[in-house]
Design an enzyme around this catalytic site. Structure first.
Site, PDB file in Angstrom:
ATOM      1  N   GLY A 199      34.324  46.635  31.363  1.00 44.52           N
ATOM      2  CA  GLY A 199      33.241  45.716  31.020  1.00 44.52           C
ATOM      3  C   GLY A 199      33.206  44.539  31.965  1.00 44.52           C
ATOM      4  N   ASN A 200      32.487  43.518  31.588  1.00 44.18           N
ATOM      5  CA  ASN A 200      32.440  42.308  32.408  1.00 44.18           C
ATOM      6  C   ASN A 200      32.299  41.091  31.493  1.00 44.18           C
ATOM      7  OD1 ASN A 200      29.474  41.609  32.128  1.00 44.18           O
ATOM      8  ND2 ASN A 200      29.354  43.717  32.869  1.00 44.18           N
TER       9      ASN A 200
END
Ligand code: CTP
Length: 390
Positions: A199-200
């Site tokens: 993810g980020n």
């Protein structure tokens, strides 16, 4: 002249709110005071009404008083917490819930209360929601302690109020009426195995601010929501799009929108062969092959009409970020790229404020550091300017 609600909560600084009301009336604005019971112990409500040259509303709905801006000064720790959590147990908090517009607050409390983790967390919730804080100022407090906790001076609060009123779009509530606006927000998560993902750090607050502002301007807004860490705005159609493939599918299905704003941090790569079960550790290393995802903005750009306004964001940390943002605008056939320097820790990810450069056709506009709500308004002002040229 704007209509301003002035909330006064219980603290010794309530006497300074009298000066604030006078300054706002002199500006001139139409001021309506909302004085909590605790504040009335310090200054009689009649004083505020006399200074505001008005009388208390006697009907059952004083909290539904429509206003262009709400300012709460002084703001106690208690009311700060009640605002953060949406309580509606007196006229001020009810009015705050019913108010749809800029909110300015000037906290005043004991330094230890201000610095307490609970108060700081509540303040952060409000900042994320676009509430503008003035102070508290450092100095000697009424009880003799020293530190941040004093209410900012009325002159400073009045200045921030003026700035917020100027920043709130005068065209709000109708300039995008009848337009379909598609906004993506948040950060995608790409499955590694049954429980893990790539993810980020995007919380979605910038995209949500854009969706909210578009709705305020009367647009019909669809929000593609990728794992938002912030609440979704009301009055907006929300479509959950947790992965890059979801955003691709849902965005392309709505590619005929009048305005498309790709604020989501879409993964550029996804695991080539995600495991369906949870991978157990076996002491050896784990090599994951990543394959590229579709660049949704570029795909939208390749099939766009001339009438559509297409907006992308460019999150860059390297020194040549602005140059790369210019290149992205051309490569993805966008009308506008919002360049965001993520090399800085005080703006962008996980923060309530942002500072951007709007890279548009021929023109580049630097938007100074401001709450994301204000940045969203600047982005939509530029979108509207582009629309007007079509
Ligand atoms: N974007 C997209 N689809 C992707 C990746 C990005 O639609 N698979 C969009 C983002 O929503 C954003 C813009 O492209 O509006 C720029 O994203 P960014 O990650 O900054 O740039 P990239 O084009 O991915 O280039 P790079 O990662 O090399 O900087």
């Amino acid at each position: 002249m704007a209509r301003i609600l002035v909330g006064v909560t219980g603290g010794i600084a309530a006497y300074k709110a009298c000066t604030l009301v006078r300054l706002l009336v002199r500006a001139p604005h139409d001021v309506y005071p909302i004085v909590t019971e605790a504040a009335a112990r310090f200054v009689a409500p009649e004083t505020f009404f006399a200074l505001a040259r008005t009388t208390p509303r006697r009907d059952a709905y004083p909290h539904l008083e429509r206003a262009d801006l709400l300012v709460v000064a002084p703001l106690t720790a208690n009311t700060l917490a009640r605002l953060a959590h949406g309580l509606a147990d007196d006229v001020l908090t009810e009015a705050a819930l019913a108010h749809d517009g800029p909110v300015v607050v000037a906290p005043a409390m004991n330094v230890r209360m201000w610095q307490h983790a609970a108060t700081q967390a509540n303040a952060e919730i409000l900042r994320q929601r676009g509430v503008v804080f003035v102070g508290p100022a450092e100095g000697e407090l009424a009880e003799g302690e020293v530190g941040p906790g004093r209410m900012a001076e009325p002159e400073e609060i009045a200045e921030v109020v003026a700035r917020e009123l100027a920043g709130a779009s005068p065209r709000a509530s109708s300039s995008l009426a009848g337009r379909r606006v598609l906004v993506s927000a948040g950060g995608t998560r790409e499955q590694l195995d049954a429980v893990r993902f790539l993810g980020n750090r995007s919380s979605g607050s910038m995209g949500v601010a854009v969706a909210e502002e578009a709705r305020r301007r009367g647009a019909e807004v669809t929000l593609l929501a990728a794992n938002l860490a912030v609440p979704v705005p009301t009055g907006v159609t929300v479509v959950e799009t947790p992965t890059a493939a979801d955003i691709e599918r849902e965005a392309l299905a709505r590619a005929d929108a009048d305005v498309v704003i790709m604020a989501a941090a879409v993964a550029d790569y996804r695991p080539a062969a995600p495991e369906t079960a949870k991978r157990a550790k076996d002491g050896s290393s784990w090599t994951v092959e990543l394959t590229p995802t579709t660049d949704v903005l570029a795909a939208l750009g390749a099939n766009r009409t001339d009438r559509q306004v297409l907006v992308g964001f460019a999150a860059e940390s390297a020194g040549n970020g602005l140059e790369r943002a210019r290149e992205k605008k051309v490569a993805k056939s966008a009308d506008l790229i919002v360049f965001n320097d993520i090399g800085r820790s005080d703006i962008g990810f996980d923060t309530a404020e942002n500072e951007v450069v709007l890279v548009s056709n021929g023109a580049e506009q630097h938007i100074a550091k401001a709450p994301k709500r204000r940045i969203a308004a600047a982005v939509l002002d530029e979108v509207e300017r582009i629309m007007a040229t079509r």
